[in-house]
Design an enzyme around this catalytic site. Sequence first.
Site, mmCIF file in Angstrom:
data_model
loop_
_atom_site.group_PDB
_atom_site.id
_atom_site.type_symbol
_atom_site.label_atom_id
_atom_site.label_comp_id
_atom_site.label_asym_id
_atom_site.label_seq_id
_atom_site.Cartn_x
_atom_site.Cartn_y
_atom_site.Cartn_z
ATOM 1 C CD1 TRP A 1 3.920 2.696 -4.660
ATOM 2 C CD2 TRP A 1 3.329 1.767 -6.588
ATOM 3 N NE1 TRP A 1 3.502 3.702 -5.163
ATOM 4 C CE2 TRP A 1 2.665 3.153 -6.709
ATOM 5 C CE3 TRP A 1 2.620 0.846 -7.422
ATOM 6 C CZ2 TRP A 1 1.929 3.667 -7.550
ATOM 7 C CZ3 TRP A 1 1.799 1.458 -8.337
ATOM 8 C CH2 TRP A 1 1.470 2.905 -8.541
ATOM 9 C CG ASP B 1 5.849 -1.618 -11.103
ATOM 10 O OD1 ASP B 1 6.164 -0.739 -12.077
ATOM 11 O OD2 ASP B 1 5.173 -1.338 -10.215
ATOM 12 C CE LYS C 1 8.950 6.625 -10.566
ATOM 13 N NZ LYS C 1 7.515 6.468 -10.255
HETATM 14 N N1 PLA Z 1 5.372 1.244 -9.589
HETATM 15 C C1 PLA Z 1 6.115 1.469 -8.678
HETATM 16 C C2 PLA Z 1 6.947 0.389 -7.936
HETATM 17 C C3 PLA Z 1 6.133 2.994 -8.312
HETATM 18 O O1 PLA Z 1 6.878 3.447 -7.233
HETATM 19 C C4 PLA Z 1 5.253 3.913 -8.892
HETATM 20 C C5 PLA Z 1 5.438 5.254 -8.267
HETATM 21 C C6 PLA Z 1 4.541 3.394 -9.855
HETATM 22 C C7 PLA Z 1 4.800 2.095 -10.329
HETATM 23 C C8 PLA Z 1 3.650 4.432 -10.638
HETATM 24 O O2 PLA Z 1 4.133 5.487 -11.060
HETATM 25 P P1 PLA Z 1 3.635 6.304 -12.389
HETATM 26 O O3 PLA Z 1 2.276 5.886 -12.479
HETATM 27 O O4 PLA Z 1 3.957 7.763 -12.013
HETATM 28 O O5 PLA Z 1 4.511 5.827 -13.499
HETATM 29 N N2 PLA Z 1 5.672 5.461 -6.807
HETATM 30 C C9 PLA Z 1 5.595 6.771 -6.446
HETATM 31 C C10 PLA Z 1 4.566 7.741 -6.642
HETATM 32 C C11 PLA Z 1 6.875 7.507 -6.980
HETATM 33 C C12 PLA Z 1 3.192 7.338 -6.434
HETATM 34 O O6 PLA Z 1 3.118 6.506 -5.299
HETATM 35 O O7 PLA Z 1 2.457 7.381 -7.222
HETATM 36 C C13 PLA Z 1 5.891 6.647 -4.934
HETATM 37 O O8 PLA Z 1 6.285 7.500 -4.431
HETATM 38 O O9 PLA Z 1 5.805 5.270 -4.385
#
Ligand code: PLA
Length: 453
Positions: free
Chosen positions: A181, A262, A298
């Site tokens: 991510w 995570d 989510k």
């Molecule tokens: N960790 C992972 C692996 C994630 O994909 C995301 C969110 C988070 C943490 C953090 O989310 P939160 O802070 O809202 O709890 N990833 C998203 C959104 C869904 C983003 O990038 O913020 C994504 O589209 O990858």
Amino acid sequence: MASSMLSLGSTSLLPREINKDKLKLGPSGWNPFLRTKSLSRVTMSVSVKPSRFEGITMAPPDPILGVSEAFKADTNELKLNLGVGAYRTEELQPYVLNVVKKAENLMLERGDNKEYLPIEGLAAFNKATAELLFGAGHPVIKEQKVATIQGLSGTGSLRLAAALIERYFPGAKVLISAPTWGNHKNIFNDAKVPWSEYRYYDPKTIGLDFEGMIEDIKEAPEGSFILLHGCAHNPTGIDPTPEQWVKIADVIQEKNHIPFFDVAYQGFASGSLDEDAASVRLFAERGMEFFVAQSYSKNLGLYAERIGAINVVCSSADAATRVKSQLKRIARPMYSNPPVHGARIVANVVGDATMFGEWKAEMEMMAGRIKTVRQSLYDSLVSKDKSGKDWSFILKQIGMFSFTGLNKAQSDNMTNKWHVYMTKDGRISLAGLSMAKCEYLADAIIDSYHNVS
Ligand code: PLA
């Protein structure tokens, strides 16, 4: 009245060096002609004054959240937002879970107050979140070996842990999967924690490079932190098998590394909260010390409520108490204490058997819809693409995303020609896809894959 208008104007508009004498005010302090003239002089002097922010350059748009901004600006009616991982209904509308509305109504009826929470967050939430993760009655909970504090969703919780690492494990490296991510790198960079990557995705097999992963974890300096996605790896949608998880735990233990999970998709990958926590529980059973960041963005659709937690599993209750005290110490000057609304929703839902059941049903429904569009996209690709390319990797991936293998130029074509908004690493969020749009998406993918290199 008039003079107070002028004085208002003079305080808000005039730079400090221009005083009242220079403005030649009349006895009443008010002269409409002079005012206009003076103000135009003032405006000029303001506009030529160099900004103190001249050295600040324009930041690039965020690779994930910036996609939503670009999507909003597109007026084409065919446009499709598969960028951010946010669940949409079949009508492509955001979805507020019924159980969330129920919990919120309950909060209103009870007249819950808005007092500050303690630094560590809502006690009922912290209890519920640890139990969801490890299972109620798990020895690490009973023996009070888990330091849990409420965080600002997954991101904020990861950031707290990163700050703890920086403070108490100076120089220790965090190993993150390649790819991961996008925000993981930002989080560790900002916390000044060094990181490097371990092999994870193999583009040749469009699967897990398990050998490479194990080798890299083995080679990392002893006592490194190994960042692992608890389930539904983002962006690849490829998770280790249960047998592979056992081997990963073995190497981590051998090398005295500290696992750092995570968990952003518990219940959202398989539809089952327990199944999606299996990796974390495996490590807990071995009596290891480790970190777990959690998010309710989510699985409960609480994206904007910023609700999550950081859990640190320690080998003694005493260590957990000390770790918790330091996490609080890190949180206090950053944001003082966390927001209450989302924490109450989670605590209410988990604390009531009926609502808990309803949540599970809605989670299964959401996970099920994503699986259905995944199958439908695959079917469309197979029926439309006559090249013989094997698209079965799409069905093997799990969670909200599909890692299509499209490169940057191909992803650009998806957006520029087809108005399909996605991240430039080739990731698409199937949570933003409807059955009605599967064929269109398949056409876009086939065109981009075959006609752009
Ligand atoms: N960790 C992972 C692996 C994630 O994909 C995301 C969110 C988070 C943490 C953090 O989310 P939160 O802070 O809202 O709890 N990833 C998203 C959104 C869904 C983003 O990038 O913020 C994504 O589209 O990858």
